[in-house]
Design an enzyme around this catalytic site. Sequence first.
Site, short mmCIF file in Angstrom:
data_model
loop_
_atom_site.label_atom_id
_atom_site.label_comp_id
_atom_site.label_asym_id
_atom_site.label_seq_id
_atom_site.Cartn_x
_atom_site.Cartn_y
_atom_site.Cartn_z
N CYS A 12 -2.33 1.37 -3.05
CA CYS A 12 -2.28 1.02 -4.46
C CYS A 12 -0.96 0.29 -4.65
O CYS A 12 -0.16 0.16 -3.74
CB CYS A 12 -2.35 2.26 -5.32
SG CYS A 12 -3.83 3.26 -5.04
N GLY A 38 -4.89 -3.50 -4.94
CA GLY A 38 -5.89 -2.69 -5.61
C GLY A 38 -6.66 -3.47 -6.65
O GLY A 38 -6.06 -4.05 -7.56
N ASN A 112 1.30 5.88 -5.01
CA ASN A 112 0.76 5.11 -3.90
C ASN A 112 0.87 5.98 -2.65
O ASN A 112 1.95 6.41 -2.29
CB ASN A 112 1.54 3.81 -3.71
CG ASN A 112 1.08 3.03 -2.49
OD1 ASN A 112 -0.04 3.18 -2.03
ND2 ASN A 112 1.96 2.19 -1.96
N GLY A 113 -0.27 6.24 -2.01
CA GLY A 113 -0.25 7.03 -0.79
C GLY A 113 -1.33 8.09 -0.80
O GLY A 113 -2.33 7.99 -1.51
N TYR A 252 -0.90 -6.68 7.75
CA TYR A 252 -1.98 -7.06 6.84
C TYR A 252 -1.73 -6.85 5.36
O TYR A 252 -1.94 -7.73 4.55
CB TYR A 252 -3.26 -6.31 7.23
CG TYR A 252 -4.34 -6.45 6.18
CD1 TYR A 252 -4.98 -7.68 5.98
CD2 TYR A 252 -4.69 -5.39 5.36
CE1 TYR A 252 -5.95 -7.83 5.00
CE2 TYR A 252 -5.67 -5.54 4.38
CZ TYR A 252 -6.30 -6.75 4.20
OH TYR A 252 -7.24 -6.90 3.24
#
Length: 470
Positions: A12, A38, A112-113, A252
């Site tokens: 995210c 996201g 985030n995670g 990426y």
Amino acid sequence: MLAELKGLNEECGLFGIWGHSDAAQITYYGLHSLQHRGQEGTGIVIKEGNELKGTKGEGLVTEVFTTEVMQKLKGRSAIGHVRYATAGGGGYENVQPLLFHSQNGSLALAHNGNLVNANALKNQLEAQGSIFQTSSDTEVLAHLIKRGGYSNIKGLVRNALTMLKGAFAFLIMTETEMLVALDPNGLRPLSLGKIGDAYVVASETCAFDIVGAEFVRDILPGELLVINDSGIHSEMYSLHTNTAICTMEYIYFSRPDSNIHGINVHTARKSLGKQLAAEAPIEADVVTGVPDSSISAAIGYAEATGIPYEMGLIKNRYVGRTFIQPSQSLREQGVKMKLSPVRGVVEGKRVIMVDDSIVRGTTSRRIVSMLRDAGATEIHVVISSPPIQNPCFYGIDTSSKEELIASNHSVEEIREQIGADSLTFLSVAGTIEAIGRTDAGENRGHCLACFTGRYPTEIYPSELQSAEKC
């Protein structure tokens, strides 16, 4: 890459600002720059006077935050979030930031995670009377904070953070301050910046460039920042830190114009391509990259070999990422919608196709097939990362080895399945060397678990299927 990351629904994106008259508008632009992290949903919580107000919805930033909506968001501080849904948890209720109101004040959370001990904590909290409103592991932190025994928010948050295991970058906002926290391994990127006297926090530095913020520094693993009208205070809530940034951020996930720990992502990807050329020299006529994140590596490969780089594949800019499609059949059809081979470039040529990873193999097979249909005489697939053989439990949606082709097949078997004339992956050692991190330790501060199976934290297998990431 469009290509193989259908299975890697990542992460995210976080953005926060404290002390700026245009906080909502700046947060909007910051989230827009993080949209690649996201596309499932987005939200903003604004501090208007002494009150927190939230707006969120499913969809893209531009879809949720229309002009009419933005005109209603007033305030000098805000936190925002963009997210992907993962197994077990889409829906409006899971869109962040999560906003909680109580008699003691309000609390907004963005994450985030993925917490690998979320289920154990949920079971414990529910036994003590907690009632969860979402399937997101983010909500665990709110309950831990509420049940803490400290008199101030910093103490409550610090105590709660010590109970969490896994990957987490948190933005927390109350009526009086914004708190920023990163897990002791620093698995996810998080940076601090400034716009004038206002402090800004973002998952990637590309957001700073968009909003005109000056980069200050990276948030440290195990660090807790408290930002309020008096300034900024930093302390370490954990002294047991061991940097292990997700290597896929360089390969990426992050935008090429972002910097992670002082290393430009585009530069790192070019270096990965050059290293790949050293490890896999191939006689060919053209080099092409799978848009978008493989292009930098393809340029590096071409520069190192002297083989011309050409745009052998064109991306349709009006189609969303194929890996957000809900079924494999739709994902496969999405490849044809999103990519087109350039016959004039590849016809009659020996083509080196650079991609950044292979997860299931389905998309690689379809791209190789398209290039052959366009007249390529040879197709050599080179991958600028090692084989992904192990699931990620830190916020990337690969929860089992069964869905990873490299976990169940040899390189030669994968080559046969995708129909390439040759297939080469980058070595783990070459990956580390090419990215060029200088942190102390054998792997220089990388998480390489998806390649090596060596995880930087304890893993709780019983919790992996139901945990909703970020």
